[in-house]
Scaffold this motif. Sequence first.
Motif, PDB file in Angstrom:
ATOM      1  N   MET A  40       1.158   0.225  -1.691  1.00  0.00           N
ATOM      2  CA  MET A  40       0.988   1.664  -1.860  1.00  0.00           C
ATOM      3  C   MET A  40       2.063   2.192  -2.798  1.00  0.00           C
ATOM      4  O   MET A  40       3.232   1.866  -2.652  1.00  0.00           O
ATOM      5  N   HIS A  41       1.643   2.984  -3.741  1.00  0.00           N
ATOM      6  CA  HIS A  41       2.529   3.534  -4.758  1.00  0.00           C
ATOM      7  C   HIS A  41       2.826   4.995  -4.437  1.00  0.00           C
ATOM      8  O   HIS A  41       1.916   5.769  -4.164  1.00  0.00           O
TER       9      HIS A  41
ATOM     10  N   THR B 145       4.543  -0.353   2.447  1.00  0.00           N
ATOM     11  CA  THR B 145       3.615  -0.419   3.566  1.00  0.00           C
ATOM     12  C   THR B 145       2.977  -1.804   3.629  1.00  0.00           C
ATOM     13  O   THR B 145       2.524  -2.328   2.624  1.00  0.00           O
ATOM     14  N   MET B 146       2.966  -2.386   4.812  1.00  0.00           N
ATOM     15  CA  MET B 146       2.350  -3.701   4.984  1.00  0.00           C
ATOM     16  C   MET B 146       0.861  -3.535   5.255  1.00  0.00           C
ATOM     17  O   MET B 146       0.444  -2.570   5.871  1.00  0.00           O
ATOM     18  N   GLY B 147       0.098  -4.483   4.806  1.00  0.00           N
ATOM     19  CA  GLY B 147      -1.327  -4.480   5.054  1.00  0.00           C
ATOM     20  C   GLY B 147      -1.696  -5.638   5.955  1.00  0.00           C
ATOM     21  O   GLY B 147      -0.961  -6.617   6.071  1.00  0.00           O
ATOM     22  N   LYS B 148      -2.857  -5.494   6.601  1.00  0.00           N
ATOM     23  CA  LYS B 148      -3.343  -6.575   7.449  1.00  0.00           C
ATOM     24  C   LYS B 148      -4.864  -6.584   7.397  1.00  0.00           C
ATOM     25  O   LYS B 148      -5.513  -5.569   7.638  1.00  0.00           O
ATOM     26  N   ILE B 149      -5.413  -7.740   7.052  1.00  0.00           N
ATOM     27  CA  ILE B 149      -6.861  -7.921   6.981  1.00  0.00           C
ATOM     28  C   ILE B 149      -7.210  -9.210   7.731  1.00  0.00           C
ATOM     29  O   ILE B 149      -6.461 -10.197   7.653  1.00  0.00           O
ATOM     30  N   THR B 150      -8.288  -9.173   8.494  1.00  0.00           N
ATOM     31  CA  THR B 150      -8.753 -10.360   9.220  1.00  0.00           C
ATOM     32  C   THR B 150     -10.155 -10.698   8.737  1.00  0.00           C
ATOM     33  O   THR B 150     -11.042  -9.839   8.731  1.00  0.00           O
TER      34      THR B 150
END
Length: 176
Positions: free
Chosen positions: A86-87, A2-7
């Motif tokens: 994510m595991h 799963t990709m994450g995105k934070i700004t």
Amino acid sequence: MTMGKITFYEDKNFQGRSYECMSDCSDMTSNLSRCQSCRVESGCFMVYDRPNYMGNQYFMKRGEYSDHMSMMGMRDCIKSCRMIPMHRGQFRMKIYERENFGGQMNELMDDCDNIQDRYRMSDCQSCNVMDGHWLMYEQPQFRGKQMYMRPGEYRNFRDMGMSGQRFMSMKRITDM
């Protein structure tokens, strides 16, 4: 995976210049001079108040943090961040009472809100994370300073910038 995105935003309430991040960033100071708020659009991240993933650590899951400095009690800006993959599958970690895997040892496969109550262990000074990603907390009931642990051997926590740090509770990082 799963990709994450934070700004990240320079000012409170998502104002000022912004910097978008979808992976680890060891030094954010070249992108933003300061960081007062952030928005996690997907995934989970650990943010650090020093470059190179050092200093105080804070776990951030999906949500808006309009003034994270006061919300988390941060005295300093976010200087680096790490995306937590994510595991899926089982979680396993061995915790040891002393450095270098010494003293009493216990194996965890689920969250532990108090190692003293569950295992009669007064302290946790080293660990071996076999499966999954974990958060360790300095106080029982998942409170106090946090430390992110990914799979690997941790002979002592001083090498990670956590000198004098005790950990009394541990939680698995799952889809939250």
